[in-house]
Scaffold this motif. Structure first.
Motif, PDB file in Angstrom:
ATOM      1  N   GLU A 177       0.802  -1.186   0.003  1.00  0.00           N
ATOM      2  CA  GLU A 177       0.049  -0.026   0.045  1.00  0.00           C
ATOM      3  C   GLU A 177       0.950   1.377  -0.096  1.00  0.00           C
ATOM      4  O   GLU A 177       1.846   1.179   0.401  1.00  0.00           O
ATOM      5  CB  GLU A 177      -0.965   0.167   1.199  1.00  0.00           C
ATOM      6  CG  GLU A 177      -0.084   0.093   2.513  1.00  0.00           C
ATOM      7  CD  GLU A 177      -1.227   0.126   3.654  1.00  0.00           C
ATOM      8  OE1 GLU A 177      -0.646   0.571   4.887  1.00  0.00           O
ATOM      9  OE2 GLU A 177      -2.201  -0.228   3.775  1.00  0.00           O
TER      10      GLU A 177
ATOM     11  N   THR B  32       2.069   4.631   1.404  1.00  0.00           N
ATOM     12  CA  THR B  32       1.816   5.235   2.749  1.00  0.00           C
ATOM     13  C   THR B  32       2.304   6.929   2.690  1.00  0.00           C
ATOM     14  O   THR B  32       1.953   7.437   3.756  1.00  0.00           O
ATOM     15  CB  THR B  32       3.108   4.470   3.666  1.00  0.00           C
ATOM     16  OG1 THR B  32       4.278   4.701   2.945  1.00  0.00           O
ATOM     17  CG2 THR B  32       2.576   3.018   3.888  1.00  0.00           C
ATOM     18  N   ASP B  33       3.200   7.233   1.638  1.00  0.00           N
ATOM     19  CA  ASP B  33       3.387   8.743   1.625  1.00  0.00           C
ATOM     20  C   ASP B  33       3.604   9.173   0.188  1.00  0.00           C
ATOM     21  O   ASP B  33       4.153   8.337  -0.583  1.00  0.00           O
ATOM     22  CB  ASP B  33       4.466   8.951   2.265  1.00  0.00           C
ATOM     23  CG  ASP B  33       4.845  10.462   2.515  1.00  0.00           C
ATOM     24  OD1 ASP B  33       3.809  11.084   2.362  1.00  0.00           O
ATOM     25  OD2 ASP B  33       5.986  10.713   2.487  1.00  0.00           O
TER      26      ASP B  33
ATOM     27  N   ARG C 212       4.614   0.324   1.551  1.00  0.00           N
ATOM     28  CA  ARG C 212       4.797  -0.661   2.607  1.00  0.00           C
ATOM     29  C   ARG C 212       4.390  -2.031   2.179  1.00  0.00           C
ATOM     30  O   ARG C 212       3.061  -1.888   2.254  1.00  0.00           O
ATOM     31  CB  ARG C 212       4.477  -0.046   4.011  1.00  0.00           C
ATOM     32  CG  ARG C 212       4.643  -1.090   5.284  1.00  0.00           C
ATOM     33  CD  ARG C 212       4.666  -0.654   6.472  1.00  0.00           C
ATOM     34  NE  ARG C 212       3.072  -0.102   6.549  1.00  0.00           N
ATOM     35  CZ  ARG C 212       3.064   1.161   7.060  1.00  0.00           C
ATOM     36  NH1 ARG C 212       3.830   1.989   7.434  1.00  0.00           N
ATOM     37  NH2 ARG C 212       1.722   1.751   7.039  1.00  0.00           N
TER      38      ARG C 212
ATOM     39  N   ARG D  40       9.377  -1.734   3.621  1.00  0.00           N
ATOM     40  CA  ARG D  40       9.231  -0.201   3.052  1.00  0.00           C
ATOM     41  C   ARG D  40      10.180  -0.205   1.926  1.00  0.00           C
ATOM     42  O   ARG D  40      11.384  -0.498   1.860  1.00  0.00           O
ATOM     43  CB  ARG D  40       9.531   0.878   4.062  1.00  0.00           C
ATOM     44  CG  ARG D  40       8.628   0.704   5.184  1.00  0.00           C
ATOM     45  CD  ARG D  40       8.714   1.602   6.465  1.00  0.00           C
ATOM     46  NE  ARG D  40       9.158   3.019   5.979  1.00  0.00           N
ATOM     47  CZ  ARG D  40       9.691   3.883   6.660  1.00  0.00           C
ATOM     48  NH1 ARG D  40      10.261   3.440   7.825  1.00  0.00           N
ATOM     49  NH2 ARG D  40       9.904   5.085   6.386  1.00  0.00           N
TER      50      ARG D  40
END
Length: 130
Positions: A30, A32-33, A42, A48
């Motif tokens: 997904e 994350t940022d 992540r 990550r």
């Protein structure tokens, strides 16, 4: 107490949004940022990975010696054939790495931006040869 709390592998590339899609699909991850120049994902296991915009990024040429291996990622998988189908479907390509000696089976690929990565059925324990 650890001084460093977390780490992330960052790959430089010309189009981080597109490369993030490749790895999100491959790793069932997904996002994350995301900013204009960086996207981070992540995986379910917490791994990550981030992609940073570098308009002058030069893809590694591994296994050829010019502009050779800069860094690569190893992934442990259960089914090499299924992973290969997914990598190719997502725009990656197999790398001709010849026959790799050792007690484990592995295959090398390049992502759509040219970064190399390896998938293997067992985590290696022997040192790299050559």
């Amino acid at each position: 107490m650890a001084l460093v709390k977390a780490g992330v592998v960052v790959l430089d590339c010309a189009e981080p949004e597109k490369l993030a899609v490749f790895y999100k699909e491959l790793l069932a991850a997904e996002e994350t940022d995301a900013t204009a120049n960086r996207v981070e994902i992540r995986g379910a296991d917490g791994f990550r990975l981030a992609f940073r915009r570098d308009v002058n990024a030069t893809p590694p040429s591994w296994p050829r010696p010019e502009n050779s291996l800069q860094a690569h990622i190893d992934f442990v998988v259960e089914d090499l054939d299924a992973v290969e189908r997914k990598v190719v479907e997502l725009g990656g390509r197999p790398l001709d790495t010849k026959d790799v000696a050792g007690p484990f089976e592995e295959r090398g690929y390049a992502d759509p931006a040219g970064h190399s990565f390896t998938v293997r059925t067992v985590t290696p324990t022997a040192p790299k040869q050559g």
